[in-house]
Design a protein around this motif. Structure first.
Motif, PDB file in Angstrom:
ATOM      1  N   LEU A 182       0.823  -1.208   0.000  1.00 50.40           N
ATOM      2  CA  LEU A 182       0.000   0.000   0.000  1.00 50.40           C
ATOM      3  C   LEU A 182       0.856   1.257   0.000  1.00 50.40           C
ATOM      4  O   LEU A 182       0.652   2.162  -0.815  1.00 50.40           O
ATOM      5  N   VAL A 183       1.818   1.336   0.918  1.00 48.44           N
ATOM      6  CA  VAL A 183       2.650   2.537   1.010  1.00 48.44           C
ATOM      7  C   VAL A 183       3.471   2.720  -0.269  1.00 48.44           C
ATOM      8  O   VAL A 183       3.622   3.845  -0.771  1.00 48.44           O
ATOM      9  N   THR A 184       3.983   1.639  -0.816  1.00 48.79           N
ATOM     10  CA  THR A 184       4.762   1.718  -2.059  1.00 48.79           C
ATOM     11  C   THR A 184       3.912   2.237  -3.206  1.00 48.79           C
ATOM     12  O   THR A 184       4.351   3.085  -4.004  1.00 48.79           O
ATOM     13  N   VAL A 223       2.033   7.123  -6.789  1.00 49.29           N
ATOM     14  CA  VAL A 223       1.068   8.137  -7.207  1.00 49.29           C
ATOM     15  C   VAL A 223       1.569   9.536  -6.847  1.00 49.29           C
ATOM     16  O   VAL A 223       1.445  10.484  -7.624  1.00 49.29           O
ATOM     17  N   LEU A 224       2.161   9.673  -5.661  1.00 51.10           N
ATOM     18  CA  LEU A 224       2.644  10.987  -5.229  1.00 51.10           C
ATOM     19  C   LEU A 224       3.786  11.476  -6.107  1.00 51.10           C
ATOM     20  O   LEU A 224       3.892  12.662  -6.398  1.00 51.10           O
ATOM     21  N   PRO A 250      10.002   2.626   5.844  1.00 53.47           N
ATOM     22  CA  PRO A 250      10.530   3.991   5.657  1.00 53.47           C
ATOM     23  C   PRO A 250      11.986   4.004   5.195  1.00 53.47           C
ATOM     24  O   PRO A 250      12.363   4.860   4.383  1.00 53.47           O
ATOM     25  N   LYS A 251      12.791   3.059   5.706  1.00 51.90           N
ATOM     26  CA  LYS A 251      14.192   3.007   5.278  1.00 51.90           C
ATOM     27  C   LYS A 251      14.290   2.801   3.771  1.00 51.90           C
ATOM     28  O   LYS A 251      15.102   3.434   3.091  1.00 51.90           O
ATOM     29  N   GLU A 252      13.450   1.904   3.242  1.00 48.97           N
ATOM     30  CA  GLU A 252      13.465   1.642   1.801  1.00 48.97           C
ATOM     31  C   GLU A 252      13.082   2.883   1.001  1.00 48.97           C
ATOM     32  O   GLU A 252      13.504   3.047  -0.148  1.00 48.97           O
ATOM     33  N   ALA A 271      -4.758   0.734   6.487  1.00 42.86           N
ATOM     34  CA  ALA A 271      -3.702  -0.172   6.029  1.00 42.86           C
ATOM     35  C   ALA A 271      -4.169  -1.585   5.730  1.00 42.86           C
ATOM     36  O   ALA A 271      -3.378  -2.515   5.753  1.00 42.86           O
ATOM     37  N   ASP A 272      -5.452  -1.781   5.415  1.00 37.72           N
ATOM     38  CA  ASP A 272      -5.914  -3.128   5.095  1.00 37.72           C
ATOM     39  C   ASP A 272      -6.497  -3.202   3.692  1.00 37.72           C
ATOM     40  O   ASP A 272      -7.326  -4.052   3.387  1.00 37.72           O
ATOM     41  N   THR A 273      -6.055  -2.296   2.824  1.00 35.38           N
ATOM     42  CA  THR A 273      -6.569  -2.260   1.472  1.00 35.38           C
ATOM     43  C   THR A 273      -5.412  -2.108   0.494  1.00 35.38           C
ATOM     44  O   THR A 273      -4.345  -1.603   0.853  1.00 35.38           O
ATOM     45  N   LEU A 274      -5.606  -2.571  -0.729  1.00 37.94           N
ATOM     46  CA  LEU A 274      -4.594  -2.428  -1.770  1.00 37.94           C
ATOM     47  C   LEU A 274      -5.212  -1.733  -2.971  1.00 37.94           C
ATOM     48  O   LEU A 274      -6.414  -1.851  -3.229  1.00 37.94           O
TER      49      LEU A 274
END
Length: 332
Positions: free
Chosen positions: A31-33, A38-39, A68-70, A106-109
């Motif tokens: 999700l974060v990736t 998009v950003l 976050p490190k990645e 955080a439970d969606t893709l």
């Protein structure tokens, strides 16, 4: 990600739902990736809002801090001590609520490719759905601006469902409005909701616009998580992403792609696929497995699996087809 994921039990008894791998990578990592794509700009900080430290312990924090490190970003951990709603959860991280920010459940893709309108005060990400009466939806003006949020409308408002991802040009404004919600005990459904903060921003004339995602995939229960795994594998195959580890050991075995296969997996006298994910160090013998999600360090024998979800460190030997087994289970 402070909830316990009760609808996905037994898999969430030992692993928080956002850390359950789908197509080989934890849900929250994907999700974060995808949001970062998009950003299209450098992310400064990723803040995680967790629940009870007894469940979301040091091992969870360690796993999350890798993300976050990645991304070359700072990582922060906050705790929501009581399950008092989305608005309350967000305010648990109020020290990080300044400047431009994305807030996501955080439970969606997702799969999305759109230009974020950063001139707007907020972008609410939506997906066109067939049954809008089952969702919270947005009402649009003639200028394609969001003028109202409507929860499970009985009469048609729009078919654009809110998926739980929001961009704020200055999230500090939302913080101020949510502080008012908390201070004045404004409760809906027994909880403090993000929508009440958003509605106050709308009343003050702030501009909200929709950002439409191409795909929205849920991981709420076992069946939809297996379906999400299937869909994600299809997307990753189209993207040309390598899904099968070079350390795979095959003996009289066949793989029908797309499949994700982790490190040091052993397949003997077995057909796997399509749409199967297998975690590291898992062995499968004398079996046929399709459309299933199997995690790490498990042993599967004499099985004919379809629409199955099997956890970590499981021993399974049997002819059940559609099963859901949590970590450290034995079924022989």
């Amino acid at each position: 990600m402070a909830g316990r994921g009760s609808r996905l039990r037994p898999h969430t008894l030992t692993v928080p739902k956002p850390l359950i791998p789908v197509a080989g990578k934890p849900i929250v990592h994907r999700l974060v990736t995808d949001i970062a794509k998009v950003l299209g700009e450098q992310i400064e900080e990723v803040a995680f809002i967790l629940g009870d430290p007894a469940f979301f312990g040091d091992d969870v924090v360690e796993s999350l801090m890798q993300l976050p490190k990645e991304l070359g970003a700072k990582g922060s951990i906050y705790r929501q001590d009581e399950p008092l709603g989305t608005g309350h959860a967000i305010m648990s991280a109020k020290e990080s609520l300044s400047g431009p920010a994305v807030i996501a459940y955080a439970d969606t893709l997702i799969r999305a490719d759109f230009d974020l309108d950063k001139s707007a005060d907020s972008v609410i990400w939506v997906k066109q759905v067939d049954k809008p009466e089952a969702f919270g939806v947005v009402k649009l003006s003639d200028q394609n601006e969001i003028v109202e949020l409507v929860e499970k409308p009985q009469e048609f408002v729009s078919d654009l469902a809110v998926i739980g991802i929001y961009y704020f040009k200055d999230v500090g404004v939302l913080k101020n409005e949510l502080q008012y919600v908390l201070d004045n005990n404004i409760i809906n459904g027994g909880e403090y909701q993000i929508n009440d903060g958003i509605k106050r921003m709308m009343e003050k004339g702030m501009k909200f616009v929709p950002g439409k995602v191409d795909e929205w995939m849920d991981c709420g229960n076992k069946d939809v998580t297996v379906e999400t795994n299937q869909r994600m594998l299809g997307f990753l195959e189209k993207d040309g992403e390598g899904l099968v580890s070079d350390s795979l050991y095959l003996q009289n075995a066949n793989i029908i792609e797309p499949c994700y296969i982790g490190e040091n997996v052993v397949l003997k006298n077995t057909t796997v696929g399509p749409y199967v994910s297998i975690g590291n160090h898992t062995t499968i013998e004398n079996s046929t497995v399709k459309n299933s999600l199997i995690q790490a360090h498990s042993t599967i024998k004499n099985a004919n699996l379809d629409n199955a979800m099997i956890g970590n460190h499981v021993v399974f030997d049997g002819n059940f087809e559609t099963i859901s087994i949590g970590d450290y289970s034995v079924m022989e």
